[in-house]
Design an enzyme around this catalytic site. Structure first.
Site, PDB file in Angstrom:
ATOM      1  CG  LEU A  22       0.063  -4.629  17.847  1.00 34.39           C
ATOM      2  CD1 LEU A  22       0.488  -6.216  18.162  1.00 34.39           C
ATOM      3  CD2 LEU A  22       0.974  -4.322  16.538  1.00 34.39           C
ATOM      4  CG  ASP A  28      -5.769   2.047  24.176  1.00 32.27           C
ATOM      5  OD1 ASP A  28      -5.363   3.131  23.853  1.00 32.27           O
ATOM      6  OD2 ASP A  28      -6.793   1.485  23.458  1.00 32.27           O
ATOM      7  CD  GLU A  46      -7.839   4.248  14.521  1.00 35.82           C
ATOM      8  OE1 GLU A  46      -7.879   3.938  13.236  1.00 35.82           O
ATOM      9  OE2 GLU A  46      -7.599   3.101  15.230  1.00 35.82           O
ATOM     10  CD  GLU A  58      -4.503  15.366   6.068  1.00 40.31           C
ATOM     11  OE1 GLU A  58      -5.763  15.221   6.200  1.00 40.31           O
ATOM     12  OE2 GLU A  58      -3.803  14.484   5.674  1.00 40.31           O
ATOM     13  CE1 TYR A  61      -5.052  11.899  11.112  1.00 46.91           C
ATOM     14  CE2 TYR A  61      -4.944  13.286   9.222  1.00 46.91           C
ATOM     15  CZ  TYR A  61      -4.182  12.474  10.257  1.00 46.91           C
ATOM     16  OH  TYR A  61      -2.958  12.257  10.324  1.00 46.91           O
ATOM     17  CG  ASN A  66       5.390  10.881   6.080  1.00 45.11           C
ATOM     18  OD1 ASN A  66       6.386  10.607   6.859  1.00 45.11           O
ATOM     19  ND2 ASN A  66       4.940  12.058   6.308  1.00 45.11           N
ATOM     20  CG  ASP A 126     -13.845  14.937  -4.844  1.00 43.09           C
ATOM     21  OD1 ASP A 126     -12.892  14.270  -4.164  1.00 43.09           O
ATOM     22  OD2 ASP A 126     -13.727  16.137  -5.073  1.00 43.09           O
ATOM     23  NE  ARG A 127     -10.478  11.550   1.440  1.00 41.97           N
ATOM     24  CZ  ARG A 127      -8.957  11.493   1.618  1.00 41.97           C
ATOM     25  NH1 ARG A 127      -8.462  12.494   1.867  1.00 41.97           N
ATOM     26  NH2 ARG A 127      -8.680  10.458   1.614  1.00 41.97           N
ATOM     27  N   PRO A 128     -16.071  13.566   0.434  1.00 41.52           N
ATOM     28  CG  PRO A 128     -17.824  12.868   1.898  1.00 41.52           C
ATOM     29  CD  PRO A 128     -16.551  12.169   1.007  1.00 41.52           C
ATOM     30  CE1 TYR A 187     -11.057   4.226  -3.391  1.00 40.94           C
ATOM     31  CE2 TYR A 187     -10.427   2.747  -1.759  1.00 40.94           C
ATOM     32  CZ  TYR A 187     -10.477   3.818  -2.213  1.00 40.94           C
ATOM     33  OH  TYR A 187      -9.579   4.453  -1.517  1.00 40.94           O
TER      34      TYR A 187
HETATM   35  P1  NAD Z   1      -0.469   4.348  10.610  1.00 39.52           P
HETATM   36  O1  NAD Z   1      -2.064   4.177  10.712  1.00 39.52           O
HETATM   37  O2  NAD Z   1       0.318   3.364   9.667  1.00 39.52           O
HETATM   38  O3  NAD Z   1      -0.049   3.611  12.146  1.00 39.52           O
HETATM   39  C1  NAD Z   1      -0.718   4.189  13.258  1.00 39.52           C
HETATM   40  C2  NAD Z   1      -0.173   3.248  14.519  1.00 39.52           C
HETATM   41  O4  NAD Z   1      -0.551   3.617  15.655  1.00 39.52           O
HETATM   42  C3  NAD Z   1      -0.377   1.788  14.185  1.00 39.52           C
HETATM   43  O5  NAD Z   1       0.696   0.897  14.490  1.00 39.52           O
HETATM   44  C4  NAD Z   1      -1.745   1.528  15.184  1.00 39.52           C
HETATM   45  O6  NAD Z   1      -1.918   0.115  15.749  1.00 39.52           O
HETATM   46  C5  NAD Z   1      -1.219   2.159  16.237  1.00 39.52           C
HETATM   47  N1  NAD Z   1      -2.346   2.983  17.346  1.00 39.52           N
HETATM   48  C6  NAD Z   1      -3.281   3.072  16.903  1.00 39.52           C
HETATM   49  N2  NAD Z   1      -4.244   3.346  18.090  1.00 39.52           N
HETATM   50  C7  NAD Z   1      -3.387   3.331  18.942  1.00 39.52           C
HETATM   51  C8  NAD Z   1      -3.840   3.305  20.431  1.00 39.52           C
HETATM   52  N3  NAD Z   1      -4.759   3.813  21.183  1.00 39.52           N
HETATM   53  N4  NAD Z   1      -2.572   2.921  21.410  1.00 39.52           N
HETATM   54  C9  NAD Z   1      -1.501   2.525  20.762  1.00 39.52           C
HETATM   55  N5  NAD Z   1      -1.180   2.303  19.469  1.00 39.52           N
HETATM   56  C10 NAD Z   1      -2.228   2.795  18.544  1.00 39.52           C
HETATM   57  O7  NAD Z   1      -0.157   5.857  10.783  1.00 39.52           O
HETATM   58  P2  NAD Z   1       1.286   6.750  10.279  1.00 39.52           P
HETATM   59  O8  NAD Z   1       0.886   6.876   8.784  1.00 39.52           O
HETATM   60  O9  NAD Z   1       2.276   5.921  10.609  1.00 39.52           O
HETATM   61  O10 NAD Z   1       0.997   7.924  10.746  1.00 39.52           O
HETATM   62  C11 NAD Z   1       1.710   8.144  12.458  1.00 39.52           C
HETATM   63  C12 NAD Z   1       1.590   9.418  12.806  1.00 39.52           C
HETATM   64  O11 NAD Z   1       2.002  10.516  11.880  1.00 39.52           O
HETATM   65  C13 NAD Z   1       0.135   9.896  13.200  1.00 39.52           C
HETATM   66  O12 NAD Z   1      -0.125  10.527  14.388  1.00 39.52           O
HETATM   67  C14 NAD Z   1      -0.146  10.551  12.017  1.00 39.52           C
HETATM   68  O13 NAD Z   1      -1.481  11.631  12.294  1.00 39.52           O
HETATM   69  C15 NAD Z   1       1.115  11.214  11.409  1.00 39.52           C
HETATM   70  N6  NAD Z   1       1.186  11.891  10.241  1.00 39.52           N
HETATM   71  C16 NAD Z   1       1.016  11.022   9.309  1.00 39.52           C
HETATM   72  C17 NAD Z   1       1.239  11.382   7.744  1.00 39.52           C
HETATM   73  C18 NAD Z   1       1.048  10.514   6.751  1.00 39.52           C
HETATM   74  O14 NAD Z   1       1.266  10.676   5.690  1.00 39.52           O
HETATM   75  N7  NAD Z   1       0.835   9.223   7.048  1.00 39.52           N
HETATM   76  C19 NAD Z   1       1.743  12.669   7.623  1.00 39.52           C
HETATM   77  C20 NAD Z   1       1.733  13.517   8.586  1.00 39.52           C
HETATM   78  C21 NAD Z   1       1.402  13.066   9.982  1.00 39.52           C
HETATM   79  P1  TYD Z   2      -4.595   9.924   1.670  1.00 39.87           P
HETATM   80  O1  TYD Z   2      -3.433   9.048   1.044  1.00 39.87           O
HETATM   81  O2  TYD Z   2      -5.733   9.413   2.125  1.00 39.87           O
HETATM   82  O3  TYD Z   2      -3.786  11.127   2.429  1.00 39.87           O
HETATM   83  P2  TYD Z   2      -4.540  12.493   2.794  1.00 39.87           P
HETATM   84  O4  TYD Z   2      -6.127  12.554   2.538  1.00 39.87           O
HETATM   85  O5  TYD Z   2      -4.388  12.355   4.233  1.00 39.87           O
HETATM   86  O6  TYD Z   2      -4.021  13.561   2.261  1.00 39.87           O
HETATM   87  O7  TYD Z   2      -4.987  10.623   0.119  1.00 39.87           O
HETATM   88  C1  TYD Z   2      -4.093  11.442  -0.528  1.00 39.87           C
HETATM   89  C2  TYD Z   2      -4.895  12.157  -1.769  1.00 39.87           C
HETATM   90  O8  TYD Z   2      -5.201  11.210  -2.570  1.00 39.87           O
HETATM   91  C3  TYD Z   2      -6.085  12.966  -1.271  1.00 39.87           C
HETATM   92  O9  TYD Z   2      -6.192  14.066  -2.086  1.00 39.87           O
HETATM   93  C4  TYD Z   2      -7.139  12.242  -1.830  1.00 39.87           C
HETATM   94  C5  TYD Z   2      -6.551  11.252  -2.806  1.00 39.87           C
HETATM   95  N1  TYD Z   2      -6.958   9.741  -3.145  1.00 39.87           N
HETATM   96  C6  TYD Z   2      -7.660   9.343  -4.307  1.00 39.87           C
HETATM   97  O10 TYD Z   2      -7.621  10.220  -5.010  1.00 39.87           O
HETATM   98  N2  TYD Z   2      -7.966   8.099  -4.291  1.00 39.87           N
HETATM   99  C7  TYD Z   2      -7.771   7.209  -3.222  1.00 39.87           C
HETATM  100  O11 TYD Z   2      -8.252   5.973  -3.420  1.00 39.87           O
HETATM  101  C8  TYD Z   2      -7.180   7.882  -1.977  1.00 39.87           C
HETATM  102  C9  TYD Z   2      -7.029   6.809  -0.867  1.00 39.87           C
HETATM  103  C10 TYD Z   2      -6.995   9.127  -1.998  1.00 39.87           C
END
Ligand code: NAD
Ligand code: TYD
Length: 338
Positions: A35, A61, A86, A129, A152, A182, A274-276, A335
């Site tokens: 959490l 954890d 994370e 990624e 990350y 996602n 832009d993001r670095p 921002y």
């Molecule tokens: P999220 O940030 O929404 O959720 C992460 C969850 O992990 C949270 O509930 C947090 O409390 C829990 N958590 C964090 N550290 C923890 C720890 N030390 N022990 C136990 N729980 C812990 O993440 P998400 O977007 O749902 O992503 C889930 C997984 O999918 C991640 O492994 C991420 O790398 C992977 N993933 C995400 C995306 C995306 O677009 N979001 C795409 C591809 C893969």
């Molecule tokens: P993000 O949702 O952070 O996912 P990831 O970087 O893991 O792909 O960002 C998706 C795309 O959107 C990425 O190219 C960065 C861009 N972005 C913006 O342009 N503005 C924003 O405020 C954020 C958070 C992301």
């Protein structure tokens, strides 16, 4: 099947828990979640109510190996699906300590705990990624090089390497899945799509990094869940499976679609710094999952985006509650004030 889901209170994890419990009467889920700011028990209130006999939650954890060992034993776990992480690239650029701790050390603790259990499968949820960035052409396949660019993605790549090593060295039945971006309900608003939606609803500027030309491949969270379910049932230990949405879009196009669906003016789009190290393009070749297991994404992006917008419109209380002081401070740092 008794599954230990880690990170089940986050975005994809909570959607997955709901998905598998609904789909399969024979599945029980133990959810272990720390959490963090991204974990939210509210994401699972309906699950607690509907599936109380097949679902239990533990606040903890993944770095706590003894706790994990205990949970594996007490709940007679046969599969682990490790979502806990994370996950936000921008936060990893500000400070990557927590990313190394959870994504690398935490995954290692889980793998170690799993060695003593008689597991059928350990699924390490990874990301596209880890492959780095593409130019205008080509797609990532499972054999593509691991070339992460952000703290990350580097931490997720390290976890992938450890997972692979535990398969090779200890024969732990590990599968690595790598999915593209996602979207869907319950996503924390720091990520692009929910950030665009929640800002547009309130007529606030939509921050787009650089020129908005970066490309992501979008997949609806339930499609990710259906791929994981298929891999749980029929995946082969030691293998890597790419998961993709077949939906490459420039960020600017996504922002325009959100505004159009909400009938808001495109003038809300604001180009910001832009993001670095910003990866230009991700695209997934998921032929392996398609041909070997018969999986394909089902949701069209326009439909999924509309459903996601409707969810945020209907759940503005949820949104208000996740706008904590921590999040608003983070937002301001990135921002300016919201
Ligand atoms: P999220 O940030 O929404 O959720 C992460 C969850 O992990 C949270 O509930 C947090 O409390 C829990 N958590 C964090 N550290 C923890 C720890 N030390 N022990 C136990 N729980 C812990 O993440 P998400 O977007 O749902 O992503 C889930 C997984 O999918 C991640 O492994 C991420 O790398 C992977 N993933 C995400 C995306 C995306 O677009 N979001 C795409 C591809 C893969
Ligand atoms: P993000 O949702 O952070 O996912 P990831 O970087 O893991 O792909 O960002 C998706 C795309 O959107 C990425 O190219 C960065 C861009 N972005 C913006 O342009 N503005 C924003 O405020 C954020 C958070 C992301």
């Amino acid at each position: 099947m008794n599954i230990l889901v880690t990170g089940g209170a986050g975005f994809i994890g909570s959607n997955f828990v709901r998905f598998v419990l609904k789909r399969d009467q024979n599945v029980s889920v133990t959810n272990l979640d720390k959490l963090t700011y991204a974990g939210n028990l509210e994401n699972l209130f309906d699950v607690e109510e509907k599936f109380s006999e097949r679902y239990n939650f533990h606040h903890g954890d993944i770095c706590d190996k003894l706790l994990v060992k205990r949970l594996l034993k007490e709940n007679d776990i046969d599969c682990i699906v490790n979502f806990a992480a994370e996950t936000h690239v921008d936060r990893s650029i500000i400070d990557s300590d927590a990313f190394i701790r959870t994504n690398v050390i935490g995954t290692k603790a889980l793998l170690d705990a799993a060695l003593d259990a008689d597991l059928r499968l350990f699924i390490q949820i990874s990301t596209d990624e880890v492959y780095g960035s593409l130019g205008q052409d080509g797609k990532f396949c499972e054999e593509s090089g691991i070339d992460p660019n952000s703290p990350y993605s580097a931490s997720k790549a390290a976890a992938d390497h450890l997972s692979r090593a535990y398969f090779k060295t200890y024969k732990l039945p590990v599968i690595i899945t790598r999915c593209s971006n996602n979207y869907g309900p319950y996503q924390f608003p720091e990520k692009l799509i929910p950030l665009l939606i929640t800002n547009a609803i309130e007529n606030k500027p939509l921050p787009i990094y650089g020129a908005g030309k970066n490309i992501r491949d979008w997949i609806y969270a339930d499609d990710h869940s259906s791929a994981i379910e298929m891999i749980l049932n029929s995946g082969i230990p030691g293998e890597v499976y790419n998961i993709g949405g077949d939906c490459e879009l420039e960020n600017l196009t996504v922002a325009e679609m959100v505004l159009d669906l909400l009938a808001k003016p495109r003038s809300l789009i604001t180009f910001v710094k832009d993001r670095p190290g910003h990866d230009l393009r991700y695209a997934m070749d998921f032929t392996k999952l398609k041909t070997e297991l018969g999986w394909s994404p089902a949701m069209r992006f326009e439909t999924g985006l509309k459903q996601t917008i409707d969810w945020y419109l209907k759940n503005q209380d949820w949104v208000a509650r996740v706008f904590t002081k921590e999040y608003l401070d983070y937002y301001e740092q990135n921002y300016g004030s919201r």
